[in-house]
Design an enzyme around this catalytic site. Structure first.
Site, PDB file in Angstrom:
ATOM      1  N   ARG A 246       0.858  -1.182   0.000  1.00 55.27           N
ATOM      2  CA  ARG A 246       0.000   0.000   0.000  1.00 55.27           C
ATOM      3  C   ARG A 246       0.894   1.232   0.000  1.00 55.27           C
ATOM      4  NH1 ARG A 246      -3.486  -2.867  -1.415  1.00 55.27           N
ATOM      5  NH2 ARG A 246      -5.577  -3.146  -0.553  1.00 55.27           N
ATOM      6  N   GLU A 275      -4.124   7.479  -4.797  1.00 53.37           N
ATOM      7  CA  GLU A 275      -4.353   6.833  -6.102  1.00 53.37           C
ATOM      8  C   GLU A 275      -5.653   7.349  -6.716  1.00 53.37           C
ATOM      9  OE1 GLU A 275      -4.072   2.589  -5.493  1.00 53.37           O
ATOM     10  OE2 GLU A 275      -2.044   2.762  -4.694  1.00 53.37           O
ATOM     11  N   HIS A 294      -1.575   0.156  -9.686  1.00 55.71           N
ATOM     12  CA  HIS A 294      -2.157  -0.793  -8.715  1.00 55.71           C
ATOM     13  C   HIS A 294      -2.755  -2.020  -9.425  1.00 55.71           C
ATOM     14  CE1 HIS A 294      -3.976  -1.023  -4.404  1.00 55.71           C
ATOM     15  NE2 HIS A 294      -3.714  -2.232  -4.885  1.00 55.71           N
TER      16      HIS A 294
END
Ligand code: GLV
Length: 334
Positions: A246, A275, A294
């Site tokens: 993360r 993000e 991601h």
């Protein structure tokens, strides 16, 4: 546009993303699904309004599930997260209200470890920079000093976080003849066959001795900026940092400084602090940093398996049964 629920006696559930056909059809046999189908995540207001009167919610890491939503939607009997990480959900608020939270561990381990190792290779061997050299014409000839990178064979990788994905990355690194160090909060050795050669060490030693550091800890209050300016300063100037866990585990501003100043050599990031990252962010334009959107678990097979498990969790919760993969088993009095 999202589907409107039909008039139906089945329970209604809310999905913030559409699922592959198989799990979608299975869901439709038992419940009425109200699905957000736009490319951007649903606004908070849509989520709140849709969840009023709904029995379950299937969310993704892009959705924030906080206490406010639970207060507004007391009929929710289950939240099923389409991810292994649950930092987008206020888990304690769910537990206090007796709402089980499902996640999708296990099924995404190999895909995520593959992507972590792809970043290890890409950042170590400067793949993006090398491709740019082809595109911009700076590749002139075979030059013995051109695009030299880090040789993985014989190098040391430090795995921060010794869970399923960290262990799978360790296996890949051993197959590349790397020395593998690992750190975990518990200090417990990695589990499983083939990882007996992994040495558990303290974080200071791991950072000092590793040529590659790969981050695999879950995000919680104790791991925010686990890798900050001080930790980056203790790494080798030739070191590569990879983060597929993360974004907030790494202090992004400190990382930018370390990459610009040459304090470390390169980074490969599948996750960032906010993000999606602004395409104008300087981190994205550094030659020694690869930023991906991601996609750790983004294979066809893994995303299908995640959807199946998330549907299993959702249906079990709606039926009042124990979730196959429950993050807060305290709700069952465990
Ligand atoms: C994705 O990031 C996940 O946690 O599964």
């Amino acid at each position: 546009m999202q589907d409107e629920p039909e008039d139906d006696s089945r329970s209604r559930v809310v999905l913030t993303r559409s699922l592959p056909d198989g799990p979608s059809r299975r869901l439709a046999r038992y419940v009425v699904a109200q699905v957000w189908r736009e490319p951007d995540p649903p606004p908070d207001a849509w989520l709140r309004e849709s969840c009023v009167g709904a029995a379950g919610l299937l969310a993704t890491p892009a959705d924030r599930v906080g206490e406010d939503l639970l207060l507004a939607c007391p009929t929710l009997r289950v939240v099923s997260n389409l991810a292994v990480g649950t930092d987008n959900v206020d888990v304690s608020a769910l537990t206090r209200r007796g709402v089980p939270l499902g996640n999708t561990p296990g099924v995404l381990t190999a895909a995520t470890a593959d992507l972590a190792f792809a970043l290890v290779l890409a950042a170590s061997r400067r793949l993006v920079e090398a491709r740019d050299a082809v595109l911009d014409g700076s590749w002139r000839t075979w030059d013995p000093g051109f695009m030299l990178g880090l040789e993985l064979s014989g190098a040391t990788i430090g795995i921060l976080g010794a869970g399923r994905i960290g262990t799978a990355v360790a296996r890949r690194a051993l197959a590349f003849d790397m020395h593998v160090l690992a750190w975990s909060r518990s200090g417990r050795p990695l589990e499983g066959t083939g990882v007996e050669r992994v040495e558990m060490v303290g974080m200071d030693r791991l950072l000092r001795e590793s040529d590659v550091v790969s981050v695999h800890v879950a995000l919680d209050a104790s791991t925010v900026h686990l890798v900050g300016a001080e930790q980056l300063a203790s790494m080798k100037p030739t070191a590569v940092l990879v983060n597929t866990a993360r974004g907030p585990v790494v202090d992004q501003r400190a990382l930018l400084d370390a990459l610009v100043s040459g304090r470390i050599a390169a980074a490969g990031l599948d996750v960032v602090e906010h993000e999606p990252i602004d395409p104008g962010d300087p981190l994205v334009h550094l030659p020694n940093c690869i930023v991906l959107p991601h996609i750790g678990s983004a294979t066809v097979a893994t995303r299908a398996a995640m959807a199946e498990l998330a549907v299993d969790n959702l249906l079990a919760g709606v039926a009042g049964e124990r979730l196959p993969s429950c993050v807060n088993p305290e709700v069952y009095g465990d």
